[in-house]
Design a protein around this motif. Structure first.
Motif, PDB file in Angstrom:
ATOM      1  N   LYS A  64       0.847  -1.192   0.000  1.00 39.32           N
ATOM      2  CA  LYS A  64       0.000   0.000   0.000  1.00 39.32           C
ATOM      3  C   LYS A  64       0.882   1.241   0.000  1.00 39.32           C
ATOM      4  CE  LYS A  64      -3.836   2.361   1.189  1.00 39.32           C
ATOM      5  NZ  LYS A  64      -4.462   2.984   0.054  1.00 39.32           N
ATOM      6  N   VAL A  65       0.481   2.266  -0.775  1.00 39.04           N
ATOM      7  CA  VAL A  65       1.185   3.549  -0.760  1.00 39.04           C
ATOM      8  C   VAL A  65       0.163   4.674  -0.592  1.00 39.04           C
ATOM      9  CG1 VAL A  65       3.129   2.763  -2.172  1.00 39.04           C
ATOM     10  CG2 VAL A  65       1.156   3.804  -3.283  1.00 39.04           C
ATOM     11  N   GLU A  66       0.672   5.830  -0.246  1.00 44.34           N
ATOM     12  CA  GLU A  66      -0.196   6.994  -0.136  1.00 44.34           C
ATOM     13  C   GLU A  66      -0.718   7.358  -1.520  1.00 44.34           C
ATOM     14  OE1 GLU A  66       1.694   9.552   3.418  1.00 44.34           O
ATOM     15  OE2 GLU A  66       3.047   9.097   1.754  1.00 44.34           O
ATOM     16  N   ASP A  67      -1.946   7.894  -1.571  1.00 45.62           N
ATOM     17  CA  ASP A  67      -2.558   8.237  -2.849  1.00 45.62           C
ATOM     18  C   ASP A  67      -1.649   9.125  -3.697  1.00 45.62           C
ATOM     19  OD1 ASP A  67      -4.682   6.836  -1.826  1.00 45.62           O
ATOM     20  OD2 ASP A  67      -6.058   8.534  -1.747  1.00 45.62           O
ATOM     21  N   ALA A 107      -6.948   0.501  -4.820  1.00 41.65           N
ATOM     22  CA  ALA A 107      -6.721   0.838  -3.413  1.00 41.65           C
ATOM     23  C   ALA A 107      -5.330   1.437  -3.207  1.00 41.65           C
ATOM     24  CB  ALA A 107      -6.896  -0.402  -2.543  1.00 41.65           C
ATOM     25  N   LYS A 108      -4.680   1.807  -4.321  1.00 43.59           N
ATOM     26  CA  LYS A 108      -3.357   2.451  -4.306  1.00 43.59           C
ATOM     27  C   LYS A 108      -2.258   1.529  -3.774  1.00 43.59           C
ATOM     28  CE  LYS A 108      -5.050   6.282  -5.904  1.00 43.59           C
ATOM     29  NZ  LYS A 108      -6.034   5.952  -6.890  1.00 43.59           N
ATOM     30  N   TRP A 109      -2.184   0.358  -4.346  1.00 44.55           N
ATOM     31  CA  TRP A 109      -1.105  -0.591  -4.078  1.00 44.55           C
ATOM     32  C   TRP A 109      -0.200  -0.629  -5.300  1.00 44.55           C
ATOM     33  CZ3 TRP A 109      -0.672  -5.114  -0.566  1.00 44.55           C
ATOM     34  CH2 TRP A 109      -1.438  -4.950   0.598  1.00 44.55           C
ATOM     35  N   VAL A 110       1.100  -0.773  -5.071  1.00 47.39           N
ATOM     36  CA  VAL A 110       2.061  -0.907  -6.160  1.00 47.39           C
ATOM     37  C   VAL A 110       2.711  -2.288  -6.090  1.00 47.39           C
ATOM     38  CG1 VAL A 110       2.539   1.569  -6.309  1.00 47.39           C
ATOM     39  CG2 VAL A 110       3.970   0.129  -4.846  1.00 47.39           C
ATOM     40  N   ALA A 155      12.495   0.190   2.553  1.00 50.09           N
ATOM     41  CA  ALA A 155      12.185   0.069   3.980  1.00 50.09           C
ATOM     42  C   ALA A 155      11.253   1.191   4.419  1.00 50.09           C
ATOM     43  CB  ALA A 155      13.470   0.079   4.802  1.00 50.09           C
ATOM     44  N   ALA A 156      11.504   2.403   3.947  1.00 50.29           N
ATOM     45  CA  ALA A 156      10.649   3.545   4.304  1.00 50.29           C
ATOM     46  C   ALA A 156       9.240   3.368   3.742  1.00 50.29           C
ATOM     47  CB  ALA A 156      11.272   4.845   3.802  1.00 50.29           C
ATOM     48  N   LEU A 157       9.133   2.879   2.512  1.00 50.91           N
ATOM     49  CA  LEU A 157       7.814   2.668   1.904  1.00 50.91           C
ATOM     50  C   LEU A 157       7.047   1.551   2.603  1.00 50.91           C
ATOM     51  CD1 LEU A 157       8.752   3.125  -1.847  1.00 50.91           C
ATOM     52  CD2 LEU A 157       7.192   4.581  -0.532  1.00 50.91           C
ATOM     53  N   LEU A 158       7.733   0.484   2.982  1.00 48.13           N
ATOM     54  CA  LEU A 158       7.065  -0.605   3.700  1.00 48.13           C
ATOM     55  C   LEU A 158       6.615  -0.151   5.086  1.00 48.13           C
ATOM     56  CD1 LEU A 158       9.316  -3.569   2.605  1.00 48.13           C
ATOM     57  CD2 LEU A 158       6.883  -3.279   2.077  1.00 48.13           C
ATOM     58  N   ARG A 159       7.441   0.623   5.763  1.00 51.13           N
ATOM     59  CA  ARG A 159       7.065   1.174   7.075  1.00 51.13           C
ATOM     60  C   ARG A 159       5.824   2.053   6.918  1.00 51.13           C
ATOM     61  NH1 ARG A 159       7.070   0.939  12.407  1.00 51.13           N
ATOM     62  NH2 ARG A 159       9.192   0.190  12.437  1.00 51.13           N
ATOM     63  N   LEU A 212      -0.028   3.299   7.312  1.00 49.55           N
ATOM     64  CA  LEU A 212      -1.307   3.653   6.687  1.00 49.55           C
ATOM     65  C   LEU A 212      -2.415   2.702   7.126  1.00 49.55           C
ATOM     66  CD1 LEU A 212      -0.071   4.448   3.074  1.00 49.55           C
ATOM     67  CD2 LEU A 212      -1.058   6.090   4.693  1.00 49.55           C
ATOM     68  N   ILE A 213      -2.111   1.418   7.167  1.00 54.41           N
ATOM     69  CA  ILE A 213      -3.110   0.431   7.568  1.00 54.41           C
ATOM     70  C   ILE A 213      -3.340   0.486   9.074  1.00 54.41           C
ATOM     71  CG2 ILE A 213      -3.679  -2.031   7.610  1.00 54.41           C
ATOM     72  CD1 ILE A 213      -3.768  -0.592   4.794  1.00 54.41           C
ATOM     73  N   PHE A 214      -2.283   0.625   9.848  1.00 49.09           N
ATOM     74  CA  PHE A 214      -2.403   0.724  11.304  1.00 49.09           C
ATOM     75  C   PHE A 214      -3.311   1.901  11.687  1.00 49.09           C
ATOM     76  CE2 PHE A 214      -1.060   2.098  15.532  1.00 49.09           C
ATOM     77  CZ  PHE A 214      -1.062   0.902  16.236  1.00 49.09           C
TER      78      PHE A 214
END
Length: 117
Positions: free
Chosen positions: A50-53, A74-77, A91-95, A100-102
């Motif tokens: 998941k990424v930010e829109d 749902a804005k997933w890459v 690592a930053a994108l996965l965090r 975002l989900i949390f």
């Protein structure tokens, strides 16, 4: 980006779980909501998250990164090529995917996960 290292990082986030779904996918979730997914096989051939829109179009314009099949709305890459992201950026994108989900979880569930950490 080392896909196996990315999978290992996903396992370290507070409250994160790993499940096998659809017979071939390792799915990483928090509060039973997915934030990343990869091949269950080792070595993995890619990873989705998941990424930010506002980052979706920027990331999918890069070579080796495409909209995730079935989850792009749902804005997933989907990162297909290891060289598309550095390990630090991945690592930053996965965090951020985890965060975002949390953030969408109930406050009660967030507290419970925080207490477990």
């Amino acid at each position: 980006m080392d896909f196996e290292a990315a999978k290992a990082l996903c396992r370290t986030f507070p409250g994160a779980t790993e499940d096998l779904k659809w017979e071939t996918r390792a799915v990483y979730s928090v509060g039973e909501k997915m934030f990343a997914m990869s091949d269950y096989a080792v070595p993995a051939a890619g990873i989705c998250f998941k990424v930010e829109d506002e980052r979706f179009l920027e990331l999918t314009d890069r070579p080796g990164i495409i909209p995730a099949p079935y989850l792009a709305r749902a804005k997933w890459v989907h990162v297909e090529e290891a060289k598309a992201l550095s390990d630090d950026e991945a690592a930053a994108l996965l965090r951020r995917a985890y965060e975002l989900i949390f953030a969408k979880l109930t406050r009660k569930l967030q507290r419970q996960i925080g207490e477990q950490a």
